[in-house]
Write a protein that holds these residues in place. Structure first.
Motif, PDB file in Angstrom:
ATOM      1  N   LEU A 106       0.826  -1.205   0.000  1.00 43.74           N
ATOM      2  CA  LEU A 106       0.000   0.000   0.000  1.00 43.74           C
ATOM      3  C   LEU A 106       0.859   1.253   0.000  1.00 43.74           C
ATOM      4  CD1 LEU A 106      -2.128  -1.084   3.081  1.00 43.74           C
ATOM      5  CD2 LEU A 106      -2.822  -1.336   0.718  1.00 43.74           C
ATOM      6  N   SER A 107       0.290   2.341  -0.486  1.00 46.71           N
ATOM      7  CA  SER A 107       0.896   3.650  -0.289  1.00 46.71           C
ATOM      8  C   SER A 107       0.558   4.085   1.129  1.00 46.71           C
ATOM      9  CB  SER A 107       0.321   4.665  -1.270  1.00 46.71           C
ATOM     10  OG  SER A 107       0.639   4.304  -2.579  1.00 46.71           O
ATOM     11  N   ASP A 108       1.523   4.688   1.797  1.00 42.62           N
ATOM     12  CA  ASP A 108       1.329   5.133   3.179  1.00 42.62           C
ATOM     13  C   ASP A 108       1.648   6.622   3.255  1.00 42.62           C
ATOM     14  OD1 ASP A 108       1.555   5.715   5.916  1.00 42.62           O
ATOM     15  OD2 ASP A 108       2.406   3.770   6.385  1.00 42.62           O
ATOM     16  N   THR A 109       0.662   7.405   3.600  1.00 45.23           N
ATOM     17  CA  THR A 109       0.851   8.859   3.694  1.00 45.23           C
ATOM     18  C   THR A 109       0.678   9.350   5.129  1.00 45.23           C
ATOM     19  OG1 THR A 109      -1.479   9.209   3.125  1.00 45.23           O
ATOM     20  CG2 THR A 109       0.112   9.245   1.308  1.00 45.23           C
ATOM     21  N   THR A 110       1.000   8.498   6.088  1.00 41.95           N
ATOM     22  CA  THR A 110       0.844   8.883   7.493  1.00 41.95           C
ATOM     23  C   THR A 110       2.009   9.729   7.999  1.00 41.95           C
ATOM     24  OG1 THR A 110       1.841   6.800   8.219  1.00 41.95           O
ATOM     25  CG2 THR A 110      -0.571   6.863   8.047  1.00 41.95           C
ATOM     26  N   THR A 111       3.042   9.888   7.181  1.00 43.24           N
ATOM     27  CA  THR A 111       4.166  10.741   7.548  1.00 43.24           C
ATOM     28  C   THR A 111       4.298  11.835   6.488  1.00 43.24           C
ATOM     29  OG1 THR A 111       5.800   9.460   6.305  1.00 43.24           O
ATOM     30  CG2 THR A 111       5.391   8.773   8.590  1.00 43.24           C
ATOM     31  N   THR A 112       5.180  12.802   6.724  1.00 43.08           N
ATOM     32  CA  THR A 112       5.384  13.871   5.742  1.00 43.08           C
ATOM     33  C   THR A 112       6.043  13.338   4.476  1.00 43.08           C
ATOM     34  OG1 THR A 112       7.488  14.458   6.784  1.00 43.08           O
ATOM     35  CG2 THR A 112       5.527  15.684   7.482  1.00 43.08           C
ATOM     36  N   GLN A 113       6.727  12.218   4.581  1.00 44.13           N
ATOM     37  CA  GLN A 113       7.386  11.576   3.438  1.00 44.13           C
ATOM     38  C   GLN A 113       6.545  10.384   2.998  1.00 44.13           C
ATOM     39  OE1 GLN A 113      11.207  10.004   4.435  1.00 44.13           O
ATOM     40  NE2 GLN A 113      11.805   9.742   2.306  1.00 44.13           N
ATOM     41  N   PRO A 114       6.206  10.269   1.706  1.00 48.45           N
ATOM     42  CA  PRO A 114       5.442   9.107   1.249  1.00 48.45           C
ATOM     43  C   PRO A 114       6.214   7.810   1.485  1.00 48.45           C
ATOM     44  CG  PRO A 114       5.662  10.740  -0.504  1.00 48.45           C
ATOM     45  CD  PRO A 114       6.532  11.180   0.628  1.00 48.45           C
ATOM     46  N   LEU A 115       5.507   6.784   1.936  1.00 56.28           N
ATOM     47  CA  LEU A 115       6.107   5.488   2.231  1.00 56.28           C
ATOM     48  C   LEU A 115       5.406   4.398   1.440  1.00 56.28           C
ATOM     49  CD1 LEU A 115       6.139   5.747   6.145  1.00 56.28           C
ATOM     50  CD2 LEU A 115       8.009   6.324   4.592  1.00 56.28           C
ATOM     51  N   LEU A 116       6.094   3.273   1.291  1.00 53.49           N
ATOM     52  CA  LEU A 116       5.458   2.038   0.845  1.00 53.49           C
ATOM     53  C   LEU A 116       5.290   1.156   2.069  1.00 53.49           C
ATOM     54  CD1 LEU A 116       7.202   1.025  -2.500  1.00 53.49           C
ATOM     55  CD2 LEU A 116       4.851   1.763  -2.156  1.00 53.49           C
ATOM     56  N   HIS A 117       4.149   0.514   2.162  1.00 55.89           N
ATOM     57  CA  HIS A 117       3.826  -0.314   3.327  1.00 55.89           C
ATOM     58  C   HIS A 117       3.401  -1.691   2.835  1.00 55.89           C
ATOM     59  CE1 HIS A 117       1.118  -0.740   7.152  1.00 55.89           C
ATOM     60  NE2 HIS A 117       2.069  -1.652   7.088  1.00 55.89           N
ATOM     61  N   GLY A 118       4.235  -2.687   3.121  1.00 59.39           N
ATOM     62  CA  GLY A 118       3.903  -4.071   2.813  1.00 59.39           C
ATOM     63  C   GLY A 118       3.344  -4.755   4.043  1.00 59.39           C
ATOM     64  N   ILE A 119       2.327  -5.569   3.839  1.00 60.97           N
ATOM     65  CA  ILE A 119       1.681  -6.272   4.955  1.00 60.97           C
ATOM     66  C   ILE A 119       1.526  -7.739   4.600  1.00 60.97           C
ATOM     67  CG2 ILE A 119      -0.352  -6.410   6.454  1.00 60.97           C
ATOM     68  CD1 ILE A 119      -0.994  -3.510   5.518  1.00 60.97           C
ATOM     69  N   LEU A 120       1.968  -8.598   5.518  1.00 67.20           N
ATOM     70  CA  LEU A 120       1.723 -10.035   5.408  1.00 67.20           C
ATOM     71  C   LEU A 120       0.849 -10.474   6.573  1.00 67.20           C
ATOM     72  CD1 LEU A 120       5.253 -11.481   4.556  1.00 67.20           C
ATOM     73  CD2 LEU A 120       3.333 -11.152   2.990  1.00 67.20           C
ATOM     74  N   ASN A 121      -0.206 -11.183   6.278  1.00 68.89           N
ATOM     75  CA  ASN A 121      -1.006 -11.860   7.294  1.00 68.89           C
ATOM     76  C   ASN A 121      -0.807 -13.349   7.058  1.00 68.89           C
ATOM     77  OD1 ASN A 121      -2.331  -9.614   8.624  1.00 68.89           O
ATOM     78  ND2 ASN A 121      -3.344  -9.296   6.659  1.00 68.89           N
ATOM     79  N   VAL A 122      -0.163 -13.995   8.020  1.00 66.15           N
ATOM     80  CA  VAL A 122       0.243 -15.388   7.854  1.00 66.15           C
ATOM     81  C   VAL A 122      -0.546 -16.266   8.832  1.00 66.15           C
ATOM     82  CG1 VAL A 122       2.186 -16.990   7.769  1.00 66.15           C
ATOM     83  CG2 VAL A 122       2.580 -14.545   7.311  1.00 66.15           C
ATOM     84  N   GLU A 123      -1.139 -17.310   8.313  1.00 61.94           N
ATOM     85  CA  GLU A 123      -1.836 -18.298   9.139  1.00 61.94           C
ATOM     86  C   GLU A 123      -0.962 -19.525   9.266  1.00 61.94           C
ATOM     87  OE1 GLU A 123      -5.854 -21.122   9.193  1.00 61.94           O
ATOM     88  OE2 GLU A 123      -5.458 -19.818   7.462  1.00 61.94           O
ATOM     89  N   PHE A 124      -0.535 -19.820  10.493  1.00 63.43           N
ATOM     90  CA  PHE A 124       0.252 -21.006  10.803  1.00 63.43           C
ATOM     91  C   PHE A 124      -0.618 -22.003  11.552  1.00 63.43           C
ATOM     92  CE2 PHE A 124       3.531 -17.719  10.668  1.00 63.43           C
ATOM     93  CZ  PHE A 124       4.622 -18.346  10.089  1.00 63.43           C
ATOM     94  N   TYR A 125      -0.512 -23.269  11.190  1.00 68.59           N
ATOM     95  CA  TYR A 125      -1.108 -24.341  11.976  1.00 68.59           C
ATOM     96  C   TYR A 125      -0.027 -24.932  12.856  1.00 68.59           C
ATOM     97  CZ  TYR A 125      -3.100 -28.814  13.303  1.00 68.59           C
ATOM     98  OH  TYR A 125      -3.540 -29.877  14.031  1.00 68.59           O
ATOM     99  N   PHE A 126      -0.323 -25.207  14.109  1.00 65.99           N
ATOM    100  CA  PHE A 126       0.648 -25.832  15.006  1.00 65.99           C
ATOM    101  C   PHE A 126       0.067 -27.057  15.664  1.00 65.99           C
ATOM    102  CE2 PHE A 126      -1.627 -22.978  17.816  1.00 65.99           C
ATOM    103  CZ  PHE A 126      -1.763 -23.691  18.986  1.00 65.99           C
ATOM    104  N   ASP A 127       0.966 -27.994  15.979  1.00 64.30           N
ATOM    105  CA  ASP A 127       0.598 -29.162  16.795  1.00 64.30           C
ATOM    106  C   ASP A 127       1.825 -29.681  17.505  1.00 64.30           C
ATOM    107  OD1 ASP A 127       1.986 -30.479  14.756  1.00 64.30           O
ATOM    108  OD2 ASP A 127       0.267 -31.639  14.078  1.00 64.30           O
TER     109      ASP A 127
END
Length: 127
Positions: A106-127
């Protein structure tokens, strides 16, 4: 150790071994150089069982970069993080398997300098 904490710790260690600037718990200070990784919130959902602990951990991982022209670098970092996740098979007390990974840039404009923001949502199964 709780499964979500064991996973969180292992991801932190493995990503730092890759040479990345990795933060957790709190976002880094304002002067932190880009790009960096932030291991954010997670959620653990246990499956009902009388004798064992197993279930899913959902882990969110962020990447920020301050040069929007280097989208390829953000994409490469996200790929490397995913490879770390997929290669994680065992920790001290649990076996792990990635079920799903959702990736966004995503584009991120939460600061005075434009940023790129990558997001990973990872689902792990454990046992």
């Amino acid at each position: 150790m709780d499964p979500q904490q064991e996973l969180f710790t292992e991801l932190l260690v493995q990503l730092r071994k890759k040479g990345y600037d990795v933060y957790d718990t709190f976002l880094p200070p304002k002067d932190t150089p880009y790009p960096f990784i932030f291991i954010a919130d997670n959620q653990q959902v246990d499956a009902p069982n009388k004798t064992a602990v197993f279930g899913n951990v959902y882990q969110t991982i962020h990447v920020w970069h301050n040069n929007p022209k280097q989208r390829g670098m953000v994409s490469e970092m996200l790929l490397n993080i995913k490879q770390v996740c997929y290669s994680l098979k065992h920790t001290a007390n649990f076996a792990w398997n990635v079920r799903n990974i959702e990736q966004r840039i995503l584009s991120d404009t939460t600061t005075t300098q434009p940023l790129l923001h990558g997001i990973l949502n990872v689902e792990f199964y454990f046992d």
